[in-house]
Design a protein around this motif. Structure first.
Motif, PDB file in Angstrom:
ATOM      1  N   LEU A 171       0.885  -1.075   0.060  1.00 50.64           N
ATOM      2  CA  LEU A 171      -0.007  -0.132   0.035  1.00 50.64           C
ATOM      3  C   LEU A 171       1.044   1.435   0.285  1.00 50.64           C
ATOM      4  O   LEU A 171       1.060   2.154   1.122  1.00 50.64           O
ATOM      5  N   PRO A 172       1.593   1.581  -1.274  1.00 52.88           N
ATOM      6  CA  PRO A 172       2.659   2.530  -0.942  1.00 52.88           C
ATOM      7  C   PRO A 172       1.707   3.789  -1.027  1.00 52.88           C
ATOM      8  O   PRO A 172       2.576   4.713  -0.575  1.00 52.88           O
ATOM      9  N   GLN A 173       0.710   3.885  -1.223  1.00 49.70           N
ATOM     10  CA  GLN A 173      -0.028   5.556  -1.000  1.00 49.70           C
ATOM     11  C   GLN A 173      -0.497   5.789   0.268  1.00 49.70           C
ATOM     12  O   GLN A 173      -0.743   6.766   0.713  1.00 49.70           O
ATOM     13  N   ALA A 174      -0.528   4.891   1.344  1.00 43.45           N
ATOM     14  CA  ALA A 174      -0.977   4.838   2.464  1.00 43.45           C
ATOM     15  C   ALA A 174       0.149   5.386   3.411  1.00 43.45           C
ATOM     16  O   ALA A 174       1.349   5.098   3.193  1.00 43.45           O
ATOM     17  N   TRP A 175      -0.456   5.987   4.478  1.00 44.01           N
ATOM     18  CA  TRP A 175       0.462   6.588   5.760  1.00 44.01           C
ATOM     19  C   TRP A 175       0.345   5.767   6.776  1.00 44.01           C
ATOM     20  O   TRP A 175      -0.936   5.479   7.162  1.00 44.01           O
ATOM     21  N   PHE A 176       1.559   5.324   7.257  1.00 46.12           N
ATOM     22  CA  PHE A 176       1.295   4.356   8.487  1.00 46.12           C
ATOM     23  C   PHE A 176       2.050   4.962   9.585  1.00 46.12           C
ATOM     24  O   PHE A 176       3.112   5.732   9.411  1.00 46.12           O
ATOM     25  N   PRO A 177       1.760   4.625  10.765  1.00 47.83           N
ATOM     26  CA  PRO A 177       0.664   3.645  11.204  1.00 47.83           C
ATOM     27  C   PRO A 177      -0.712   4.069  10.901  1.00 47.83           C
ATOM     28  O   PRO A 177      -0.807   5.306  10.806  1.00 47.83           O
ATOM     29  N   LEU A 178      -1.788   3.464  10.641  1.00 47.50           N
ATOM     30  CA  LEU A 178      -3.082   3.568  10.374  1.00 47.50           C
ATOM     31  C   LEU A 178      -4.047   3.011  11.001  1.00 47.50           C
ATOM     32  O   LEU A 178      -3.962   1.988  11.522  1.00 47.50           O
ATOM     33  N   GLU A 179      -5.041   3.326  11.355  1.00 43.01           N
ATOM     34  CA  GLU A 179      -6.382   3.018  11.885  1.00 43.01           C
ATOM     35  C   GLU A 179      -7.437   2.626  10.792  1.00 43.01           C
ATOM     36  O   GLU A 179      -7.820   3.714  10.190  1.00 43.01           O
ATOM     37  N   ARG A 180      -8.300   1.403  10.978  1.00 47.98           N
ATOM     38  CA  ARG A 180      -9.322   1.399  10.376  1.00 47.98           C
ATOM     39  C   ARG A 180     -10.648   1.071  11.087  1.00 47.98           C
ATOM     40  O   ARG A 180     -10.491   0.022  11.962  1.00 47.98           O
ATOM     41  N   ALA A 181     -11.352   1.935  11.141  1.00 48.32           N
ATOM     42  CA  ALA A 181     -12.641   1.792  11.799  1.00 48.32           C
ATOM     43  C   ALA A 181     -13.709   1.733  10.780  1.00 48.32           C
ATOM     44  O   ALA A 181     -13.892   2.616  10.191  1.00 48.32           O
ATOM     45  N   SER A 182     -14.635   0.682  11.183  1.00 49.54           N
ATOM     46  CA  SER A 182     -15.915   0.647  10.400  1.00 49.54           C
ATOM     47  C   SER A 182     -16.948  -0.345  10.976  1.00 49.54           C
ATOM     48  O   SER A 182     -16.560  -0.898  12.115  1.00 49.54           O
ATOM     49  N   ARG A 183     -18.001  -0.376  10.412  1.00 51.59           N
ATOM     50  CA  ARG A 183     -18.950  -1.204  11.179  1.00 51.59           C
ATOM     51  C   ARG A 183     -19.084  -2.674  10.290  1.00 51.59           C
ATOM     52  O   ARG A 183     -19.187  -2.591   9.071  1.00 51.59           O
ATOM     53  N   ILE A 184     -18.882  -3.619  11.099  1.00 50.89           N
ATOM     54  CA  ILE A 184     -18.790  -5.097  10.431  1.00 50.89           C
ATOM     55  C   ILE A 184     -19.951  -5.957  10.808  1.00 50.89           C
ATOM     56  O   ILE A 184     -20.281  -5.933  12.066  1.00 50.89           O
ATOM     57  N   GLU A 185     -20.620  -6.403   9.922  1.00 47.13           N
ATOM     58  CA  GLU A 185     -21.932  -7.397  10.043  1.00 47.13           C
ATOM     59  C   GLU A 185     -21.981  -8.359   9.235  1.00 47.13           C
ATOM     60  O   GLU A 185     -21.254  -8.541   8.230  1.00 47.13           O
ATOM     61  N   ARG A 186     -22.632  -9.258   9.755  1.00 45.33           N
ATOM     62  CA  ARG A 186     -22.629 -10.555   9.012  1.00 45.33           C
ATOM     63  C   ARG A 186     -23.413 -10.228   7.481  1.00 45.33           C
ATOM     64  O   ARG A 186     -23.914  -9.411   7.197  1.00 45.33           O
ATOM     65  N   GLY A 187     -22.536 -11.005   6.394  1.00 45.51           N
ATOM     66  CA  GLY A 187     -22.976 -10.673   5.272  1.00 45.51           C
ATOM     67  C   GLY A 187     -23.343 -11.989   4.507  1.00 45.51           C
ATOM     68  O   GLY A 187     -23.769 -12.622   5.012  1.00 45.51           O
ATOM     69  N   GLU A 188     -23.156 -12.183   3.063  1.00 47.23           N
ATOM     70  CA  GLU A 188     -23.650 -13.171   2.380  1.00 47.23           C
ATOM     71  C   GLU A 188     -22.547 -13.834   1.513  1.00 47.23           C
ATOM     72  O   GLU A 188     -21.668 -13.140   1.118  1.00 47.23           O
ATOM     73  N   PRO A 189     -22.319 -15.102   1.364  1.00 40.39           N
ATOM     74  CA  PRO A 189     -23.262 -16.040   2.298  1.00 40.39           C
ATOM     75  C   PRO A 189     -22.935 -15.938   3.755  1.00 40.39           C
ATOM     76  O   PRO A 189     -22.127 -15.153   4.283  1.00 40.39           O
ATOM     77  N   PHE A 190     -23.484 -17.020   4.802  1.00 40.08           N
ATOM     78  CA  PHE A 190     -23.744 -16.517   6.153  1.00 40.08           C
ATOM     79  C   PHE A 190     -22.372 -16.400   6.720  1.00 40.08           C
ATOM     80  O   PHE A 190     -22.296 -15.874   7.800  1.00 40.08           O
ATOM     81  N   PRO A 222      -5.787  -5.966  16.497  1.00 36.70           N
ATOM     82  CA  PRO A 222      -7.400  -5.889  16.617  1.00 36.70           C
ATOM     83  C   PRO A 222      -7.673  -5.288  17.933  1.00 36.70           C
ATOM     84  O   PRO A 222      -7.589  -6.106  18.711  1.00 36.70           O
ATOM     85  N   VAL A 223      -7.948  -4.100  17.831  1.00 37.72           N
ATOM     86  CA  VAL A 223      -8.604  -3.442  19.144  1.00 37.72           C
ATOM     87  C   VAL A 223      -9.782  -3.900  19.393  1.00 37.72           C
ATOM     88  O   VAL A 223     -10.145  -4.211  20.932  1.00 37.72           O
ATOM     89  N   THR A 224     -10.640  -4.292  18.760  1.00 38.92           N
ATOM     90  CA  THR A 224     -12.010  -4.826  18.810  1.00 38.92           C
ATOM     91  C   THR A 224     -11.904  -6.468  18.171  1.00 38.92           C
ATOM     92  O   THR A 224     -10.708  -6.670  17.683  1.00 38.92           O
ATOM     93  N   GLY A 225     -12.865  -7.147  18.509  1.00 37.70           N
ATOM     94  CA  GLY A 225     -12.647  -8.589  18.203  1.00 37.70           C
ATOM     95  C   GLY A 225     -13.754  -9.296  17.360  1.00 37.70           C
ATOM     96  O   GLY A 225     -14.371 -10.189  17.665  1.00 37.70           O
ATOM     97  N   ARG A 226     -14.096  -8.459  16.232  1.00 34.54           N
ATOM     98  CA  ARG A 226     -15.255  -8.969  15.334  1.00 34.54           C
ATOM     99  C   ARG A 226     -14.766  -9.860  14.645  1.00 34.54           C
ATOM    100  O   ARG A 226     -13.491 -10.129  14.313  1.00 34.54           O
ATOM    101  N   LYS A 227     -15.634 -10.898  13.841  1.00 38.30           N
ATOM    102  CA  LYS A 227     -15.191 -11.965  13.126  1.00 38.30           C
ATOM    103  C   LYS A 227     -14.553 -11.547  12.013  1.00 38.30           C
ATOM    104  O   LYS A 227     -15.059 -10.850  11.435  1.00 38.30           O
ATOM    105  N   HIS A 228     -13.343 -12.208  11.706  1.00 37.81           N
ATOM    106  CA  HIS A 228     -13.006 -11.949  10.224  1.00 37.81           C
ATOM    107  C   HIS A 228     -12.385 -10.445  10.421  1.00 37.81           C
ATOM    108  O   HIS A 228     -11.865 -10.093   9.318  1.00 37.81           O
ATOM    109  N   GLN A 229     -12.100  -9.758  11.469  1.00 37.06           N
ATOM    110  CA  GLN A 229     -12.153  -8.278  11.424  1.00 37.06           C
ATOM    111  C   GLN A 229     -10.636  -7.875  10.493  1.00 37.06           C
ATOM    112  O   GLN A 229     -10.723  -6.844   9.717  1.00 37.06           O
ATOM    113  N   LEU A 230      -9.761  -8.793  11.182  1.00 32.61           N
ATOM    114  CA  LEU A 230      -8.340  -8.106  10.167  1.00 32.61           C
ATOM    115  C   LEU A 230      -8.360  -8.501   8.545  1.00 32.61           C
ATOM    116  O   LEU A 230      -7.965  -7.450   7.728  1.00 32.61           O
ATOM    117  N   ARG A 231      -9.216  -9.719   8.478  1.00 25.79           N
ATOM    118  CA  ARG A 231      -9.188 -10.066   7.016  1.00 25.79           C
ATOM    119  C   ARG A 231      -9.997  -8.878   6.098  1.00 25.79           C
ATOM    120  O   ARG A 231      -9.712  -8.508   5.233  1.00 25.79           O
TER     121      ARG A 231
END
Length: 289
Positions: A171-190, A222-231
């Motif tokens: 990710l050569p255009q990104a500035w590090f360290p960085l944080e990713r915050a978002s809402r993660i919910e169950r998707g499709e397929p389950f 992973p500051v929080t622990g949502r399923k598959h969060q890092l991926r």
């Protein structure tokens, strides 16, 4: 051979099913109604306290039950776990790629928990957290019922420092360290998760360990622990983790195809021991690539 006779636990989800049998048939369509009736008849569906349940008992959302999974043909996973530390209260295992932590799907015997119970003889072993089947690295187990709640509180109160390592696209255009915050919910397929609009419920901290060519080595927290969060977060940034067959798109792979393991490693765990007050830190002995 590892002892397969360990129950799985299930918290009943909200639903309109009239009884346990109807709900379990809907929840696990791959198991026939006749198979569930046979399990009930043999006392293989139990309350959380170990009391056999009847198929016509009402389905009550939030109730926890136990059931014994039965798989007639289970593939052998040709990778071996390591026990890095063990005392009266804790066991720290270094899990290989492709080995599930708990019985799930087609795996009962070939799981980290079942193997460790067989190796230690301790049927009270309980994982204090989980990592994906595809992820390698550290898993912390409780060995002792009396001290278990104290260690479970560490995870519930986010007083465990967890460090991961990953190999992913640059990710050569990104500035590090960085944080990713978002809402993660169950998707499709389950079994997939997805970022969606709304107040964030997940946070990951990402930095670069090594910048070499088209593939970089990252440190992930992973500051929080949502399923598959890092991926999910790495894929959303445009740098899906190498070997990921779920994000950003599903990739068909045979269950015994071990050629391209997910390049994600649970590298370290650190915490203040709630019993001794000492700072404890454990590191995986595995490497990526």
């Amino acid at each position: 051979m590892p002892d397969p006779d360990l129950p799985s636990r299930l918290q009943l989800a909200p639903g309109s099913w009239a009884c346990l049998l109807d709900g379990l048939c809907a929840r696990f369509p791959q198991v026939s109604r006749a198979q569930w009736l046979d399990r009930f008849a043999r006392g293989r569906v139990l309350s959380a306290g170990g009391v056999p349940l009847m198929p016509q008992q009402p389905w009550r959302a939030g109730l926890e039950i136990q059931y014994f999974r039965e798989v007639s043909e289970e593939p052998r996973i040709p990778f071996v776990e390591q026990v890095l530390y063990q005392d009266e209260d804790l066991l720290v295992a270094d899990k290989p790629h492709f080995l599930p932590v708990m019985p799930a799907g087609q795996y009962v015997r070939e799981t980290l928990l079942t193997r460790l119970v067989a190796a230690t003889g301790n049927r009270d072993l309980v994982p204090l957290h989980r990592i994906d089947r595809g992820t390698a690295g550290l898993v912390l187990f409780s060995c002792n019922r009396r001290s278990r709640a104290a260690y479970q509180r560490l995870f519930r109160d986010r007083r465990i420092d967890k460090g991961y390592e990953a190999r992913a696209l640059a990710l050569p255009q990104a500035w590090f360290p960085l944080e990713r915050a978002s809402r993660i919910e169950r998707g499709e397929p389950f079994f997939r998760m997805a970022e969606c609009a709304g107040e964030p419920n997940s946070l990951s901290r990402i930095s670069v360990i090594e910048r070499t060519g088209a593939v970089w080595r990252y440190a992930l927290e992973p500051v929080t622990g949502r399923k598959h969060q890092l991926r999910v977060h790495m894929a959303a940034l445009g740098a899906p983790i190498l070997g990921d067959d779920i994000y950003p798109q599903l990739v068909e792979r045979a269950v015994d195809d071990y050629r391209a393991p997910l390049q994600l490693l649970a590298r370290c765990l650190a915490f203040v021991d709630p019993l001794s007050g000492r700072r404890r830190e454990f590191c995986s002995e595995r490497t990526l690539g």
